[in-house]
Design a protein around this motif. Structure first.
Motif, PDB file in Angstrom:
ATOM      1  N   MET A   1       8.898 -19.071  26.157  1.00 50.85           N
ATOM      2  CA  MET A   1       9.613 -18.572  24.979  1.00 50.85           C
ATOM      3  C   MET A   1      10.012 -17.117  25.200  1.00 50.85           C
ATOM      4  N   LYS A   2      11.279 -16.830  25.019  1.00 49.24           N
ATOM      5  CA  LYS A   2      11.783 -15.479  25.231  1.00 49.24           C
ATOM      6  C   LYS A   2      11.307 -14.553  24.117  1.00 49.24           C
ATOM      7  N   GLN A   3      10.753 -13.406  24.542  1.00 50.49           N
ATOM      8  CA  GLN A   3      10.232 -12.461  23.559  1.00 50.49           C
ATOM      9  C   GLN A   3      11.368 -11.694  22.896  1.00 50.49           C
ATOM     10  N   LYS A   4      11.299 -11.529  21.605  1.00 49.15           N
ATOM     11  CA  LYS A   4      12.295 -10.752  20.876  1.00 49.15           C
ATOM     12  C   LYS A   4      12.026  -9.262  21.079  1.00 49.15           C
ATOM     13  N   PRO A   5      13.043  -8.482  21.464  1.00 51.72           N
ATOM     14  CA  PRO A   5      12.824  -7.052  21.691  1.00 51.72           C
ATOM     15  C   PRO A   5      12.341  -6.357  20.423  1.00 51.72           C
ATOM     16  N   SER A   6      11.487  -5.346  20.609  1.00 48.39           N
ATOM     17  CA  SER A   6      11.038  -4.574  19.450  1.00 48.39           C
ATOM     18  C   SER A   6      12.141  -3.644  18.989  1.00 48.39           C
ATOM     19  N   LEU A   7      12.053  -3.200  17.748  1.00 50.04           N
ATOM     20  CA  LEU A   7      13.058  -2.293  17.214  1.00 50.04           C
ATOM     21  C   LEU A   7      13.063  -0.975  17.975  1.00 50.04           C
ATOM     22  N   ASP A   8      11.898  -0.554  18.460  1.00 46.23           N
ATOM     23  CA  ASP A   8      11.837   0.693  19.202  1.00 46.23           C
ATOM     24  C   ASP A   8      12.567   0.575  20.539  1.00 46.23           C
ATOM     25  N   GLN A   9      12.581  -0.627  21.118  1.00 47.63           N
ATOM     26  CA  GLN A   9      13.365  -0.839  22.331  1.00 47.63           C
ATOM     27  C   GLN A   9      14.861  -0.840  22.011  1.00 47.63           C
ATOM     28  N   GLU A  10      15.186  -1.281  20.818  1.00 46.92           N
ATOM     29  CA  GLU A  10      16.590  -1.369  20.405  1.00 46.92           C
ATOM     30  C   GLU A  10      17.164  -0.023  19.973  1.00 46.92           C
ATOM     31  N   GLY A  11      16.319   0.931  19.614  1.00 45.11           N
ATOM     32  CA  GLY A  11      16.810   2.251  19.224  1.00 45.11           C
ATOM     33  C   GLY A  11      16.693   2.523  17.737  1.00 45.11           C
ATOM     34  N   LEU A  12      17.447   3.504  17.263  1.00 43.97           N
ATOM     35  CA  LEU A  12      17.400   3.894  15.852  1.00 43.97           C
ATOM     36  C   LEU A  12      17.734   2.712  14.939  1.00 43.97           C
ATOM     37  N   ARG A  13      17.021   2.629  13.839  1.00 41.78           N
ATOM     38  CA  ARG A  13      17.291   1.585  12.856  1.00 41.78           C
ATOM     39  C   ARG A  13      18.497   2.005  12.012  1.00 41.78           C
ATOM     40  N   LEU A  14      19.604   1.305  12.193  1.00 39.01           N
ATOM     41  CA  LEU A  14      20.833   1.635  11.467  1.00 39.01           C
ATOM     42  C   LEU A  14      21.263   0.441  10.621  1.00 39.01           C
ATOM     43  N   SER A  15      21.746   0.710   9.435  1.00 41.03           N
ATOM     44  CA  SER A  15      22.201  -0.358   8.552  1.00 41.03           C
ATOM     45  C   SER A  15      23.490  -0.970   9.091  1.00 41.03           C
ATOM     46  N   ARG A  16      23.826  -2.144   8.598  1.00 44.85           N
ATOM     47  CA  ARG A  16      25.064  -2.788   9.005  1.00 44.85           C
ATOM     48  C   ARG A  16      26.270  -1.933   8.638  1.00 44.85           C
TER      49      ARG A  16
END
Length: 236
Positions: A1-16
Motif C-alpha cells: 500500500m502506497k503511503q500518503k505523503p505527510s503535509l510537512d513533506q508537501e509544504g505550507l498548508r494553503l487553502s484552495r
C-alpha cells in the motif's frame, strides 16, 4: 500500500482559494519533495525544485539548503517558459527545504529537513521529515520590491508565538531566510536566489564567455575557477 505523503513533506498548508489565486497570478512554487533511487550509486536521495517568484503584493518561493544552513549546489538549472516558475533541480542525501509565502507585508515560513529512512528487508524506505521552524503571520513593514528594495536580502520578517512572544529563526538558517524574503519580492523572477550553480552549469557558462586574446581566462574558468563560480547567485 502506497503511503500518503505527510503535509510537512508537501509544504505550507494553503487553502484552495490561495492556490487558485497563485495560479491565476502566474506564480508556480513546487513544495513537495520526493524520494528517488540512484541505481548506479545504490542509494536513496531526496529531490526538490527551487521555484517561485512574486507579482505585486503576492509572493511564494521554495529553496533548499544544507543541514548547516549553507547554500547547496543544484543538479542543474532550469530555463522555464515564463517567469515565477522553476529555477533549479536539487538532488541530495539530505535536503533542508525553506518555503515562504507573502501577502502584502504578512509572511508564512516553513523550514523542514528531509532524508531517506532506514532500508529494512530490501524494501523501499520511507521519506522522513522533521519541522525545524514554522512561522505564521510574520510581519515586515518594508516594501522590498519598491522604495526599500536596497534592503532586500538583508532583513527578515518578525514572527510571534500564539502567545504573542517573538520567536527567532535558528541562526544557521537566517542567511537563507533573508534570501527567500527577497525572493518573495522578486517580481517576474527567473533566477535562483540561494542555491549554487552546478559544476556543469559553471563550465558551460565559462565556455560560452567571450574568448580572451590568449584563451587563458576561459581555461582558468573551466578548470580552476569553477569553485569560485559555484557560489555566485544567478541574477537577471
Amino acid at each position: 500500500m502506497k503511503q500518503k505523503p505527510s503535509l510537512d513533506q508537501e509544504g505550507l498548508r494553503l487553502s484552495r482559494q490561495a492556490l487558485r489565486v497563485l495560479k491565476e497570478r502566474g506564480i508556480f512554487a513546487h513544495s513537495p519533495v520526493s524520494l528517488q533511487h540512484q541505481h548506479l550509486a545504490k542509494r536513496y536521495v531526496v529531490r526538490g525544485l527551487e521555484s517561485g517568484g512574486a507579482v505585486g503584493d503576492l509572493g511564494r518561493y521554495v529553496t533548499f539548503a544544507r543541514e548547516d544552513g549553507h547554500a547547496i549546489g543544484c543538479l542543474h538549472s532550469v530555463e522555464a517558459i515564463g517567469v515565477n516558475g522553476l529555477h533549479a533541480v536539487l538532488v541530495a542525501p539530505v535536503l533542508v527545504r525553506i518555503e515562504m509565502m507573502r501577502k502584502g507585508r504578512t509572511y508564512e515560513l516553513l523550514i523542514t529537513r528531509h532524508w531517506p529512512g532506514e532500508v529494512s528487508d530490501g524494501k523501499r524506505p520511507l521519506l522522513e521529515t522533521t519541522v525545524l521552524f514554522r512561522g505564521i503571520h510574520g510581519r515586515l513593514e518594508l516594501d522590498l520590491s519598491g522604495k526599500n528594495k536596497s534592503q532586500a536580502g538583508a532583513v527578515l520578517p518578525t514572527f510571534y508565538s500564539l502567545a504573542g512572544e517573538e520567536i527567532t529563526i535558528p541562526k544557521r538558517f537566517q542567511e537563507v531566510a533573508r534570501a527567500i524574503t527577497a525572493a518573495v519580492h522578486c517580481v517576474g523572477c527567473s533566477h535562483c536566489h540561494f542555491v549554487k550553480r552546478s559544476k556543469r552549469d559553471a563550465i558551460r557558462a565559462a565556455s560560452a564567455a567571450p574568448a580572451s586574446q590568449n584563451g587563458e581566462e576561459n581555461v582558468l574558468a573551466a578548470e580552476g575557477g569553477v569553485k569560485g563560480v559555484e557560489g555566485i547567485c544567478m541574477q537577471d
